[in-house]
Scaffold this motif. Structure first.
Motif, PDB file in Angstrom:
ATOM      1  N   VAL A  29      19.904 -14.451 -52.673  1.00 37.11           N
ATOM      2  CA  VAL A  29      20.943 -15.203 -51.769  1.00 37.11           C
ATOM      3  C   VAL A  29      20.778 -16.612 -51.917  1.00 37.11           C
ATOM      4  O   VAL A  29      19.668 -16.921 -51.472  1.00 37.11           O
ATOM      5  N   ILE A  30      21.816 -17.314 -52.362  1.00 36.45           N
ATOM      6  CA  ILE A  30      21.219 -18.920 -52.251  1.00 36.45           C
ATOM      7  C   ILE A  30      22.540 -19.628 -52.068  1.00 36.45           C
ATOM      8  O   ILE A  30      24.006 -19.182 -52.000  1.00 36.45           O
ATOM      9  N   ALA A  31      22.076 -19.943 -50.732  1.00 39.11           N
ATOM     10  CA  ALA A  31      22.935 -21.233 -50.247  1.00 39.11           C
ATOM     11  C   ALA A  31      22.345 -22.017 -51.161  1.00 39.11           C
ATOM     12  O   ALA A  31      21.572 -23.728 -50.856  1.00 39.11           O
ATOM     13  N   SER A  32      23.721 -23.623 -51.278  1.00 35.51           N
ATOM     14  CA  SER A  32      23.472 -24.618 -51.846  1.00 35.51           C
ATOM     15  C   SER A  32      24.353 -25.649 -50.976  1.00 35.51           C
ATOM     16  O   SER A  32      24.978 -25.505 -50.277  1.00 35.51           O
ATOM     17  N   PRO A 301      14.488 -17.177 -69.391  1.00 34.69           N
ATOM     18  CA  PRO A 301      15.073 -16.190 -68.548  1.00 34.69           C
ATOM     19  C   PRO A 301      16.476 -15.821 -67.704  1.00 34.69           C
ATOM     20  O   PRO A 301      17.128 -16.999 -68.754  1.00 34.69           O
ATOM     21  N   GLU A 302      17.226 -15.537 -67.301  1.00 34.40           N
ATOM     22  CA  GLU A 302      18.435 -15.559 -67.005  1.00 34.40           C
ATOM     23  C   GLU A 302      18.683 -16.228 -65.987  1.00 34.40           C
ATOM     24  O   GLU A 302      17.922 -17.030 -65.683  1.00 34.40           O
ATOM     25  N   PHE A 303      19.730 -17.335 -66.641  1.00 35.23           N
ATOM     26  CA  PHE A 303      20.642 -17.859 -66.245  1.00 35.23           C
ATOM     27  C   PHE A 303      20.008 -18.233 -64.206  1.00 35.23           C
ATOM     28  O   PHE A 303      20.127 -19.419 -63.859  1.00 35.23           O
ATOM     29  N   LYS A 304      20.478 -17.506 -63.987  1.00 29.57           N
ATOM     30  CA  LYS A 304      20.779 -17.202 -62.674  1.00 29.57           C
ATOM     31  C   LYS A 304      19.210 -17.261 -61.593  1.00 29.57           C
ATOM     32  O   LYS A 304      18.906 -18.276 -61.118  1.00 29.57           O
ATOM     33  N   PHE A 305      18.087 -17.483 -62.689  1.00 23.80           N
ATOM     34  CA  PHE A 305      16.917 -17.115 -62.535  1.00 23.80           C
ATOM     35  C   PHE A 305      15.972 -19.039 -62.822  1.00 23.80           C
ATOM     36  O   PHE A 305      14.871 -18.875 -63.470  1.00 23.80           O
ATOM     37  N   THR A 306      17.054 -19.968 -63.747  1.00 20.33           N
ATOM     38  CA  THR A 306      16.086 -21.010 -63.538  1.00 20.33           C
ATOM     39  C   THR A 306      16.776 -21.958 -62.888  1.00 20.33           C
ATOM     40  O   THR A 306      15.382 -23.189 -62.990  1.00 20.33           O
ATOM     41  N   ALA A 311      14.061 -15.353 -55.871  1.00 20.36           N
ATOM     42  CA  ALA A 311      13.460 -14.037 -56.820  1.00 20.36           C
ATOM     43  C   ALA A 311      11.965 -14.568 -57.440  1.00 20.36           C
ATOM     44  O   ALA A 311      11.217 -13.493 -57.329  1.00 20.36           O
ATOM     45  N   MET A 312      12.065 -15.620 -57.454  1.00 18.31           N
ATOM     46  CA  MET A 312      10.971 -16.078 -58.712  1.00 18.31           C
ATOM     47  C   MET A 312       9.438 -15.650 -57.251  1.00 18.31           C
ATOM     48  O   MET A 312       8.356 -15.829 -57.840  1.00 18.31           O
ATOM     49  N   ILE A 313      10.022 -16.639 -56.371  1.00 12.80           N
ATOM     50  CA  ILE A 313       9.085 -17.170 -54.983  1.00 12.80           C
ATOM     51  C   ILE A 313       8.779 -15.437 -55.011  1.00 12.80           C
ATOM     52  O   ILE A 313       7.360 -14.953 -55.009  1.00 12.80           O
ATOM     53  N   ALA A 314      10.114 -14.574 -54.328  1.00 10.74           N
ATOM     54  CA  ALA A 314       8.769 -12.710 -54.208  1.00 10.74           C
ATOM     55  C   ALA A 314       8.165 -12.558 -55.365  1.00 10.74           C
ATOM     56  O   ALA A 314       7.183 -12.098 -54.783  1.00 10.74           O
ATOM     57  N   VAL A 315       8.699 -12.992 -56.518  1.00 17.44           N
ATOM     58  CA  VAL A 315       7.955 -11.933 -57.657  1.00 17.44           C
ATOM     59  C   VAL A 315       7.030 -12.229 -57.239  1.00 17.44           C
ATOM     60  O   VAL A 315       5.554 -11.799 -58.017  1.00 17.44           O
ATOM     61  N   SER A 316       6.281 -13.882 -57.503  1.00 10.50           N
ATOM     62  CA  SER A 316       5.087 -14.593 -57.568  1.00 10.50           C
ATOM     63  C   SER A 316       4.313 -14.350 -56.101  1.00 10.50           C
ATOM     64  O   SER A 316       2.858 -13.331 -56.235  1.00 10.50           O
ATOM     65  N   GLY A 317       4.726 -13.103 -55.195  1.00 14.09           N
ATOM     66  CA  GLY A 317       3.945 -13.599 -53.972  1.00 14.09           C
ATOM     67  C   GLY A 317       3.592 -11.869 -53.709  1.00 14.09           C
ATOM     68  O   GLY A 317       2.995 -11.561 -53.344  1.00 14.09           O
TER      69      GLY A 317
END
Length: 340
Positions: A29-32, A301-306, A311-317
């Motif tokens: 979820v992202i709030a811009s 990477p998919e555009f939504k992960f650029t 999501a990328m923070i959770a993967v690294s974690g």
């Protein structure tokens, strides 16, 4: 028992939360924040205030979409830096409070490390295509431009980086110079598709090794537009598509020249890109073509992960959690991080 990781990202102007179960993404979820467009750039104080308003509802929505509760969480991954200190403080403080209340560990993540691992975000029902180690990542964003050798999910070596401006910053300043608005990258990319990339020539830096420089090409554009407008006040409006296409091509040429050299020197043909500028269509097309020409295995990477996302923070974690990494509660956010 499944490992369920909550990721929290708040390094700039996007508040994001994601949930992973055993490495598979359940929600993101992202709030811009739209307020910054009126100022032509991110205003740190406004960004941190918006994060304070958004963090609780964003995390709540991520848990709801994932079908889990806070009590189901195994650990919390959060962005420690680099980024805007006020924004990072909101995410870090929330992670600490939740970690303490649930008595579960937290894992700090370097924001750039998240971008480097964006290709490892796994989604239910989506074919997995991940780079093999070691691989090279062209990390390009508004604040960073680096070539990183990735030996494992927790081992990194910076082979080259910008000595002045980042490539994303160059895009934004070009857009501002031409009166095209903020953020500049998407605008220039859109106009470049309609222009001739070989119409105009801009200065190419001569920097030794694998380091980058983008300040000279910005200055070249500035003087070029100034001189042309003196001859024809409508020059920019008449030629903005060709200017954008030519400027974008110059930036991509600079990036690719060093990436090609890095691949030759390391003999690594597993190539990825990451960061906000990795969404640029010209760069994605060029690196794909170079990959075909040079027999690289290229991963986009998919555009939504650029863009900035949890999501990328959770993967690294998640990778760090499996490696036994834990972060103490007295950790503080930092605006700059010297290494990974």
């Amino acid at each position: 028992m499944a490992d369920i990781i909550l990721g929290i990202e708040s390094s700039c102007d996007d508040t994001s939360a994601a949930v992973l179960r055993d490495g598979v993404l359940l929600s993101n979820v992202i709030a811009s924040q739209q307020v910054h467009k009126d100022f032509g750039g991110v205003v740190p104080e406004l960004a941190s205030r918006a994060h304070e308003q958004n963090i609780v509802p964003v995390v709540s929505e991520a848990l709801r979409k994932a079908g889990v509760t806070a009590k189901d969480l195994t650990a919390i991954a959060f962005t420690r830096g680099p980024g805007l200190l006020g924004s990072l403080l909101v995410g870090t403080s929330f992670a600490k409070a939740l970690s303490l209340s649930l008595d579960i560990p937290m894992i700090m993540v370097n924001h750039l490390q998240g971008h480097i691992l964006a290709n490892f975000v796994r989604q239910e029902g989506v074919p997995v295509r991940e780079p093999a180690f070691p691989y090279l990542c062209l990390l390009v964003s508004g604040g960073n431009s680096q070539i990183v050798k990735v030996t494992s999910p927790t081992e990194y070596e910076i082979l080259g980086q910008t000595i002045d401006d980042a490539v994303g910053e160059a895009f934004d300043k070009c857009s501002k110079m031409l009166g095209l608005g903020y953020p500049g990258g998407p605008v220039i990319d859109r106009l470049a598709k309609q222009g001739d990339p070989n119409r105009f020539k801009f200065a190419m830096p001569n920097i030794p090794g694998l380091d980058y420089s983008f300040s000279g090409v910005k200055t070249s554009l500035l003087y070029f537009v100034r001189d042309q407008l003196a001859l024809d006040p409508e020059f920019m409006e008449k030629n903005k598509e060709d200017i954008c296409a030519s400027f974008q091509k110059t930036l991509i040429d600079i990036l690719m020249k060093k990436l090609i050299r890095a691949s030759k020197e390391t003999r690594i043909r597993e190539i990825t890109i990451g960061g906000g500028v990795s969404a640029n269509s010209g760069l994605r097309e060029r690196i794909t073509l170079e990959g075909q020409k040079r027999h690289w295995n290229v991963y986009l990477p998919e555009f939504k992960f650029t863009t900035d996302n949890a999501a990328m923070i959770a993967v690294s974690g998640w990778f760090q959690y499996k490696a036994g990494v834990r972060t103490p509660l007295d950790v503080a956010p930092v605006s700059r991080m010297a290494d990974f």
